[in-house]
Write a protein that holds these residues in place. Structure first.
Motif, mmCIF file in Angstrom:
data_model
loop_
_atom_site.group_PDB
_atom_site.id
_atom_site.type_symbol
_atom_site.label_atom_id
_atom_site.label_comp_id
_atom_site.label_asym_id
_atom_site.label_seq_id
_atom_site.Cartn_x
_atom_site.Cartn_y
_atom_site.Cartn_z
ATOM 1 N N LEU A 12 1.293 -1.371 -0.008
ATOM 2 C CA LEU A 12 -0.195 0.013 -0.002
ATOM 3 C C LEU A 12 1.016 1.193 0.058
ATOM 4 O O LEU A 12 2.148 0.876 -0.055
ATOM 5 C CB LEU A 12 -0.984 0.125 0.820
ATOM 6 C CG LEU A 12 -2.007 -1.126 1.600
ATOM 7 C CD1 LEU A 12 -1.901 -0.357 3.075
ATOM 8 C CD2 LEU A 12 -2.640 -1.350 0.607
ATOM 9 N N GLU A 13 0.528 2.329 -0.330
ATOM 10 C CA GLU A 13 1.181 3.515 -0.134
ATOM 11 C C GLU A 13 0.626 4.206 0.949
ATOM 12 O O GLU A 13 1.679 5.086 1.464
ATOM 13 C CB GLU A 13 0.178 4.638 -1.455
ATOM 14 C CG GLU A 13 1.206 4.103 -2.894
ATOM 15 C CD GLU A 13 2.051 3.806 -3.737
ATOM 16 O OE1 GLU A 13 3.165 5.058 -2.506
ATOM 17 O OE2 GLU A 13 2.866 3.139 -3.613
ATOM 18 N N LYS A 14 -0.407 4.191 1.546
ATOM 19 C CA LYS A 14 -0.784 4.778 3.362
ATOM 20 C C LYS A 14 -1.594 3.170 4.250
ATOM 21 O O LYS A 14 -2.632 3.066 3.084
ATOM 22 C CB LYS A 14 -1.515 5.890 3.194
ATOM 23 C CG LYS A 14 -1.146 6.768 2.377
ATOM 24 C CD LYS A 14 -1.871 8.310 2.264
ATOM 25 C CE LYS A 14 -3.345 8.181 0.799
ATOM 26 N NZ LYS A 14 -4.146 9.000 0.681
ATOM 27 N N ILE A 15 -1.743 3.325 4.631
ATOM 28 C CA ILE A 15 -2.343 2.234 5.761
ATOM 29 C C ILE A 15 -3.943 3.172 5.221
ATOM 30 O O ILE A 15 -4.343 1.722 4.972
ATOM 31 C CB ILE A 15 -2.016 2.293 7.333
ATOM 32 C CG1 ILE A 15 -0.844 1.512 7.396
ATOM 33 C CG2 ILE A 15 -3.590 1.327 8.037
ATOM 34 C CD1 ILE A 15 -0.274 2.103 9.017
ATOM 35 N N PRO A 60 5.545 1.711 3.271
ATOM 36 C CA PRO A 60 6.197 3.363 3.126
ATOM 37 C C PRO A 60 7.158 3.579 4.936
ATOM 38 O O PRO A 60 5.933 3.191 5.610
ATOM 39 C CB PRO A 60 6.422 4.229 2.075
ATOM 40 C CG PRO A 60 5.122 4.508 1.944
ATOM 41 C CD PRO A 60 3.965 3.163 2.310
ATOM 42 N N GLU A 61 8.657 3.561 4.543
ATOM 43 C CA GLU A 61 8.582 3.547 6.057
ATOM 44 C C GLU A 61 7.978 4.435 6.861
ATOM 45 O O GLU A 61 8.094 4.129 7.992
ATOM 46 C CB GLU A 61 10.608 3.766 6.266
ATOM 47 C CG GLU A 61 11.486 3.260 5.542
ATOM 48 C CD GLU A 61 11.162 1.705 6.638
ATOM 49 O OE1 GLU A 61 10.904 1.784 7.533
ATOM 50 O OE2 GLU A 61 11.498 0.449 6.149
ATOM 51 N N ALA A 62 7.856 5.545 6.209
ATOM 52 C CA ALA A 62 7.264 6.378 7.129
ATOM 53 C C ALA A 62 5.982 5.951 7.984
ATOM 54 O O ALA A 62 5.725 6.594 9.543
ATOM 55 C CB ALA A 62 6.933 7.842 6.557
ATOM 56 N N GLU A 63 5.261 5.341 6.740
ATOM 57 C CA GLU A 63 4.065 4.808 7.393
ATOM 58 C C GLU A 63 3.853 3.654 8.481
ATOM 59 O O GLU A 63 3.447 3.671 9.198
ATOM 60 C CB GLU A 63 3.343 4.299 6.110
ATOM 61 C CG GLU A 63 2.222 5.807 4.914
ATOM 62 C CD GLU A 63 1.303 5.845 5.746
ATOM 63 O OE1 GLU A 63 0.257 5.298 6.110
ATOM 64 O OE2 GLU A 63 0.800 7.361 5.468
ATOM 65 N N PRO A 67 1.665 6.183 13.813
ATOM 66 C CA PRO A 67 0.730 5.735 14.119
ATOM 67 C C PRO A 67 -0.358 5.011 14.228
ATOM 68 O O PRO A 67 -0.487 4.693 15.318
ATOM 69 C CB PRO A 67 -0.684 6.704 15.236
ATOM 70 C CG PRO A 67 -0.077 7.829 14.047
ATOM 71 C CD PRO A 67 1.593 7.718 12.898
ATOM 72 N N GLN A 68 -0.796 4.490 12.820
ATOM 73 C CA GLN A 68 -2.011 3.755 12.983
ATOM 74 C C GLN A 68 -1.054 2.124 12.319
ATOM 75 O O GLN A 68 -2.471 1.069 12.769
ATOM 76 C CB GLN A 68 -2.779 4.598 11.489
ATOM 77 C CG GLN A 68 -3.241 5.367 11.393
ATOM 78 C CD GLN A 68 -3.643 6.036 10.276
ATOM 79 O OE1 GLN A 68 -3.207 5.664 8.761
ATOM 80 N NE2 GLN A 68 -5.032 6.368 9.946
ATOM 81 N N ALA A 69 0.066 2.318 12.702
ATOM 82 C CA ALA A 69 0.379 0.733 12.019
ATOM 83 C C ALA A 69 0.249 -0.125 13.432
ATOM 84 O O ALA A 69 0.059 -1.467 13.133
ATOM 85 C CB ALA A 69 1.575 0.988 11.617
ATOM 86 N N GLY A 177 8.237 -1.841 6.892
ATOM 87 C CA GLY A 177 8.688 -0.514 5.511
ATOM 88 C C GLY A 177 9.662 -0.585 4.490
ATOM 89 O O GLY A 177 9.867 -1.487 4.455
ATOM 90 N N TYR A 178 9.192 -0.553 3.791
ATOM 91 C CA TYR A 178 9.593 -0.450 1.780
ATOM 92 C C TYR A 178 10.323 1.303 1.804
ATOM 93 O O TYR A 178 9.602 2.378 2.066
ATOM 94 C CB TYR A 178 9.395 -0.560 1.181
ATOM 95 C CG TYR A 178 8.159 0.213 0.641
ATOM 96 C CD1 TYR A 178 7.719 0.875 -0.687
ATOM 97 C CD2 TYR A 178 6.690 -0.600 0.834
ATOM 98 C CE1 TYR A 178 6.791 1.919 -0.744
ATOM 99 C CE2 TYR A 178 5.759 -0.049 0.775
ATOM 100 C CZ TYR A 178 5.275 1.504 -0.651
ATOM 101 O OH TYR A 178 4.294 1.713 -1.014
ATOM 102 N N SER A 179 11.514 1.959 1.581
ATOM 103 C CA SER A 179 11.770 3.136 0.614
ATOM 104 C C SER A 179 11.227 2.959 -0.361
ATOM 105 O O SER A 179 10.291 2.514 -0.843
ATOM 106 C CB SER A 179 12.636 3.072 0.644
ATOM 107 O OG SER A 179 13.668 2.049 -0.460
#
Length: 182
Positions: A12-15, A60-63, A67-69, A177-179
């Motif tokens: 996914l691009e975002k959760i 993505p790593e930031a996602e 806080p949702q992860a 996470g992925y870069s």
């Protein structure tokens, strides 16, 4: 797929992409989007029933650090537990309908047999009496078609779907996470 567990992976691009955008509730209570559920359930159906399931969600790593992860596993488990409960309710309703239909069908069959005998005694044993007598008996058996169908065939798919949702609810979820450059 390991020896004891089958893994379903999503990227996914975002959760938030996993959830229904029209659902106003916060994430642990939000429903999965229809497309996400269809994807997960479609893959889960392909996995052997004997294997436990697990989900890996690549974001993505930031996602992945967001806080949702940490709440994702709970949100997915809640969604599939809810779906299993809905199917359980559908199964109970189907069985209730089957019981009522069976009572009606047996009543119609009993009346058909009784009516057939009355027709035979009133009209004798001629072809007209036989036509109406056997027609009433056939009507009685046809009235039992639906309850027989329910108790022999219709409940299986619901039980299988409920078990699948229960397996998905119990599946551990990992967020990796992925870069962005990959």
């Amino acid at each position: 797929m390991t020896r004891d567990r089958a893994t379903i992976e999503l990227r996914l691009e975002k959760i938030a992409d996993l959830f229904d955008p029209f659902d106003p509730f916060p994430m642990p209570s939000r429903d999965l989007s229809k497309s996400a559920e269809d994807f997960i359930v479609g893959w889960a159906r392909e996995m052997p029933e004997a294997l436990a399931l697990s989900l890996i969600v690549h974001v993505p790593e930031a996602e992945a650090r967001g806080p949702q992860a940490p709440a994702l596993a709970d949100a997915i488990a809640r969604h599939f537990n809810y779906r299993a409960e809905r199917v359980r309710g559908d199964l109970h309703e189907l069985i209730r309908i089957g019981r009522v239909s069976l009572m009606i069908g047996l009543g119609v069959l009993g009346l058909g047999v009784l009516g057939g005998r009355l027709v035979s005694s009133a009209l004798g044993e001629g072809p007209t009496a036989r036509f109406f007598s056997e027609g009433l008996i056939i009507l009685g058996w046809v009235a039992n078609w639906r309850p027989i169908e329910i108790f022999l065939y219709d409940w299986w798919p619901l039980v299988r779907r409920r078990r699948l949702f229960e397996r998905l609810a119990a599946a551990p979820v990992r967020v990796l996470g992925y870069s962005q450059s990959s």
